[in-house]
Scaffold this active site. Structure first.
Site, PDB file in Angstrom:
ATOM      1  N   HIS A 172       0.832  -1.204   0.000  1.00 23.12           N
ATOM      2  CA  HIS A 172       0.000   0.000   0.000  1.00 23.12           C
ATOM      3  C   HIS A 172       0.873   1.263   0.000  1.00 23.12           C
ATOM      4  O   HIS A 172       0.587   2.217  -0.714  1.00 23.12           O
ATOM      5  CB  HIS A 172      -0.866   0.061   1.262  1.00 23.12           C
ATOM      6  CG  HIS A 172      -1.882  -1.021   1.403  1.00 23.12           C
ATOM      7  ND1 HIS A 172      -1.984  -1.803   2.525  1.00 23.12           N
ATOM      8  CD2 HIS A 172      -2.863  -1.455   0.567  1.00 23.12           C
ATOM      9  CE1 HIS A 172      -2.991  -2.650   2.389  1.00 23.12           C
ATOM     10  NE2 HIS A 172      -3.529  -2.485   1.207  1.00 23.12           N
ATOM     11  N   LYS A 174     -17.282  -6.619   7.045  1.00 20.88           N
ATOM     12  CA  LYS A 174     -16.064  -7.312   7.478  1.00 20.88           C
ATOM     13  C   LYS A 174     -15.753  -6.949   8.924  1.00 20.88           C
ATOM     14  O   LYS A 174     -15.984  -5.825   9.348  1.00 20.88           O
ATOM     15  CB  LYS A 174     -14.865  -6.860   6.628  1.00 20.88           C
ATOM     16  CG  LYS A 174     -14.866  -7.391   5.214  1.00 20.88           C
ATOM     17  CD  LYS A 174     -13.532  -7.007   4.570  1.00 20.88           C
ATOM     18  CE  LYS A 174     -13.553  -7.139   3.059  1.00 20.88           C
ATOM     19  NZ  LYS A 174     -12.380  -6.517   2.447  1.00 20.88           N
ATOM     20  N   ARG A 233      -2.138  -6.303  -8.356  1.00 18.00           N
ATOM     21  CA  ARG A 233      -1.050  -7.236  -8.088  1.00 18.00           C
ATOM     22  C   ARG A 233      -0.972  -8.301  -9.165  1.00 18.00           C
ATOM     23  O   ARG A 233      -0.026  -8.411  -9.894  1.00 18.00           O
ATOM     24  CB  ARG A 233      -1.244  -7.902  -6.714  1.00 18.00           C
ATOM     25  CG  ARG A 233      -0.833  -7.027  -5.569  1.00 18.00           C
ATOM     26  CD  ARG A 233      -1.412  -7.500  -4.280  1.00 18.00           C
ATOM     27  NE  ARG A 233      -2.867  -7.373  -4.303  1.00 18.00           N
ATOM     28  CZ  ARG A 233      -3.634  -7.441  -3.245  1.00 18.00           C
ATOM     29  NH1 ARG A 233      -3.102  -7.683  -2.082  1.00 18.00           N
ATOM     30  NH2 ARG A 233      -4.933  -7.271  -3.329  1.00 18.00           N
ATOM     31  N   SER A 289      -2.835  -7.713   2.991  1.00 23.35           N
ATOM     32  CA  SER A 289      -3.123  -7.586   4.429  1.00 23.35           C
ATOM     33  C   SER A 289      -3.567  -8.933   4.992  1.00 23.35           C
ATOM     34  O   SER A 289      -3.245  -9.277   6.134  1.00 23.35           O
ATOM     35  CB  SER A 289      -4.224  -6.551   4.663  1.00 23.35           C
ATOM     36  OG  SER A 289      -3.833  -5.293   4.202  1.00 23.35           O
TER      37      SER A 289
HETATM   38  P1  ADP Z   1      -9.744  -3.689  -0.311  1.00 22.64           P
HETATM   39  O1  ADP Z   1     -10.471  -4.273   0.858  1.00 22.64           O
HETATM   40  O2  ADP Z   1     -10.424  -2.541  -0.989  1.00 22.64           O
HETATM   41  O3  ADP Z   1      -9.204  -4.691  -1.302  1.00 22.64           O
HETATM   42  P2  ADP Z   1      -7.034  -3.374   0.527  1.00 22.64           P
HETATM   43  O4  ADP Z   1      -6.558  -2.584   1.677  1.00 22.64           O
HETATM   44  O5  ADP Z   1      -6.830  -4.850   0.568  1.00 22.64           O
HETATM   45  O6  ADP Z   1      -8.532  -2.983   0.391  1.00 22.64           O
HETATM   46  O7  ADP Z   1      -6.402  -2.832  -0.816  1.00 22.64           O
HETATM   47  C1  ADP Z   1      -6.588  -1.513  -1.245  1.00 22.64           C
HETATM   48  C2  ADP Z   1      -5.969  -1.362  -2.623  1.00 22.64           C
HETATM   49  O8  ADP Z   1      -4.560  -1.578  -2.537  1.00 22.64           O
HETATM   50  C3  ADP Z   1      -6.468  -2.342  -3.682  1.00 22.64           C
HETATM   51  O9  ADP Z   1      -6.524  -1.656  -4.911  1.00 22.64           O
HETATM   52  C4  ADP Z   1      -5.395  -3.394  -3.723  1.00 22.64           C
HETATM   53  O10 ADP Z   1      -5.342  -4.028  -4.990  1.00 22.64           O
HETATM   54  C5  ADP Z   1      -4.161  -2.556  -3.469  1.00 22.64           C
HETATM   55  N1  ADP Z   1      -3.055  -3.338  -2.914  1.00 22.64           N
HETATM   56  C6  ADP Z   1      -3.061  -4.097  -1.802  1.00 22.64           C
HETATM   57  N2  ADP Z   1      -1.870  -4.701  -1.619  1.00 22.64           N
HETATM   58  C7  ADP Z   1      -1.077  -4.326  -2.660  1.00 22.64           C
HETATM   59  C8  ADP Z   1       0.257  -4.615  -3.064  1.00 22.64           C
HETATM   60  N3  ADP Z   1       1.034  -5.475  -2.378  1.00 22.64           N
HETATM   61  N4  ADP Z   1       0.731  -4.039  -4.196  1.00 22.64           N
HETATM   62  C9  ADP Z   1      -0.081  -3.212  -4.901  1.00 22.64           C
HETATM   63  N5  ADP Z   1      -1.345  -2.900  -4.587  1.00 22.64           N
HETATM   64  C10 ADP Z   1      -1.846  -3.448  -3.485  1.00 22.64           C
END
Ligand code: ADP
Length: 162
Positions: A17, A41, A90, A128
């Site tokens: 992130h 969630k 990703r 996460s």
């Molecule tokens: P959500 O519940 O909306 O998926 P996340 O916090 O998991 O929320 O992710 C928010 C955004 O960050 C999403 O667009 C996700 O694809 C991106 N993201 C999460 N981890 C990574 C990573 N390792 N590299 C690039 N983008 C990421």
């Protein structure tokens, strides 16, 4: 003024992130990171804790602001006066969902476009969810999250370091 919203759960924020935040802050005049309060969630961290961690982690980037929101991302983006969403991609598995969501958002809010940044290779595997899974077994998450986040996650799972 190019303003974007980067919405997500950030439960917890990872190096993946933070990489997307730093790179999109370079492209935009202002980046608003939107931390979702999602009723569906049960998060590990409260929204206040997630906002606080993001706040600390981004304090050196002057054009980044952290806010929380509930409800639709498009409503949040409109309230913030943003013209863009930022999302990270990703793997191919992200693509289906992200494409569908961006197209749905575009129908609801044609004035807001989605910009996808592809993950930096070293974070391609990182989510996460996996961070929490590793931490729940007492595993080492120091490659995935900054030290302050590592400490907070490990404490949530009942592991505290001296
Ligand atoms: P959500 O519940 O909306 O998926 P996340 O916090 O998991 O929320 O992710 C928010 C955004 O960050 C999403 O667009 C996700 O694809 C991106 N993201 C999460 N981890 C990574 C990573 N390792 N590299 C690039 N983008 C990421």
């Amino acid at each position: 003024m190019k303003r974007a919203v980067y919405p997500g759960s950030f439960d917890p924020v990872t190096y993946g992130h933070l990489d997307i935040i730093a790179r999109s802050a370079e492209i935009m005049d202002e980046l608003v990171v939107g931390v979702l309060m999602n009723q569906a969630k049960t998060p590990l961290f409260s929204v206040e804790e997630r906002v606080n961690m993001l706040h600390i982690m981004t304090k050196n980037i002057s054009n980044v602001r952290i806010e929380s929101f509930s409800g639709l991302s498009v409503d949040f983006a409109r309230k913030e006066g943003a013209g863009f969403f930022i999302r990270g991609l990703r793997a191919i598995t992200d693509f289906d969902y992200e494409l569908q969501m961006s197209q749905t958002n575009r129908i609801m809010a044609p004035e807001i476009d989605t910009i996808f940044l592809t993950t930096s290779l070293q974070y391609a595997y990182l989510s996460s969810t996996t961070v929490k899974e590793v931490a729940s077994y007492g595993g080492d998450i120091s490659n995935f999250v900054p030290p302050l986040v590592e400490k907070a996650v490990m404490e949530k799972f009942g592991y505290s370091r001296p």
